[in-house]
Design an enzyme around this catalytic site. Sequence first.
Site, mmCIF file in Angstrom:
data_model
loop_
_atom_site.group_PDB
_atom_site.id
_atom_site.type_symbol
_atom_site.label_atom_id
_atom_site.label_comp_id
_atom_site.label_asym_id
_atom_site.label_seq_id
_atom_site.Cartn_x
_atom_site.Cartn_y
_atom_site.Cartn_z
ATOM 1 N N SER A 16 0.809 -1.217 0.000
ATOM 2 C CA SER A 16 0.000 0.000 0.000
ATOM 3 C C SER A 16 0.843 1.269 0.000
ATOM 4 C CB SER A 16 -0.953 0.002 1.207
ATOM 5 O OG SER A 16 -0.229 -0.049 2.416
ATOM 6 N N ILE A 19 8.282 0.993 -0.948
ATOM 7 C CA ILE A 19 8.806 0.195 -2.047
ATOM 8 C C ILE A 19 7.735 -0.747 -2.579
ATOM 9 C CG2 ILE A 19 10.490 -1.601 -2.652
ATOM 10 C CD1 ILE A 19 12.433 -0.339 -0.697
ATOM 11 N N ASP A 66 -1.834 -9.884 7.827
ATOM 12 C CA ASP A 66 -1.252 -9.488 9.107
ATOM 13 C C ASP A 66 -0.105 -10.439 9.435
ATOM 14 O OD1 ASP A 66 -0.604 -8.891 11.721
ATOM 15 O OD2 ASP A 66 -2.671 -8.879 12.453
ATOM 16 N N ASN A 93 7.384 -8.540 1.230
ATOM 17 C CA ASN A 93 7.871 -7.176 1.421
ATOM 18 C C ASN A 93 7.375 -6.534 2.707
ATOM 19 O OD1 ASN A 93 8.886 -4.425 0.410
ATOM 20 N ND2 ASN A 93 6.685 -4.063 0.573
ATOM 21 N N SER A 152 19.471 -3.605 4.550
ATOM 22 C CA SER A 152 20.906 -3.474 4.792
ATOM 23 C C SER A 152 21.222 -3.478 6.281
ATOM 24 C CB SER A 152 21.436 -2.189 4.147
ATOM 25 O OG SER A 152 20.785 -1.046 4.687
ATOM 26 N N TYR A 164 15.186 -6.020 14.472
ATOM 27 C CA TYR A 164 14.735 -5.983 13.085
ATOM 28 C C TYR A 164 15.794 -6.600 12.175
ATOM 29 C CZ TYR A 164 12.995 -4.065 8.673
ATOM 30 O OH TYR A 164 12.528 -3.913 7.388
ATOM 31 N N LYS A 168 15.383 -9.914 9.716
ATOM 32 C CA LYS A 168 15.645 -9.870 8.279
ATOM 33 C C LYS A 168 16.756 -10.846 7.891
ATOM 34 C CE LYS A 168 12.582 -7.108 6.614
ATOM 35 N NZ LYS A 168 11.584 -7.650 5.661
#
Length: 254
Positions: A16, A19, A66, A93, A152, A164, A168
């Site tokens: 929404s 990126i 979700d 994403n 990154s 985080y 990732k």
Amino acid sequence: MDLGLEGRTVIVTGASGGIGRHIARRFAAEGADVVLTYHSSAENARGAAEKLAADHGTKAMAARFDLGDAASAPALVEAVLAWSGRIDVLVNNAVRWGATAPDTTGSFEDAPDEAWQAVVRDNVEGALRLSRSVAPHLRRRRWGRLVHVSSSIATEGMTGGEYYGAAKAALHGFSRSAAFSLGRDGDILSNVVIPGLTRTETNTHIVDSVPPEYAQRHPIGRLLHGDEVAAAIVYLGSAANTGINGQAILVNGG
């Protein structure tokens, strides 16, 4: 170059804004039918889906997803199959930043358990659950592409990004092994894209506050725009990509 995406169905989570919206737009421009998922911005996602369909003459649907809800992944897959009858590409994403990630002043060990555990669990388990829900349909068709959007922060680090970044980084390990498993059952590829700090319509206040020296770290001397990162993701998720598999690819200007 024909990317071989016409008529294929693509799920882009977190589409929404940021990126994600660029990713959805590029897939639609290649003739794909696109599912844009959202967590809370239903109006934005529906508006984006309507615009994609009008601009590119393809189908587009907005659907809620979700990361923290175990029932959300199978419900999304069921809705997509009812709408399209197929799933060809999944782009993981969507993210959950949580309260700890933007905090560059505190200590990571001071974060409450419920805060850091939610960041790790939702970002890891949400992407893995949806990958698990999609995988049987890719295997059945003996074709598919998974693209997991990392950060990154997972490779370079950032104060305040400990949890985080950990979440990732977990996608890298999952994607590498999933590439072996999926590859046994057809032309099914799994890759990770690692964007650096990227300029989008929704984070101008962040990128404009970054010292110019940060952009100079990259050979091209500037931050990438969301559409440039999306181009790499769409290629990896396309039929034109026949050999890049199990990789974690930096897309940050060098």
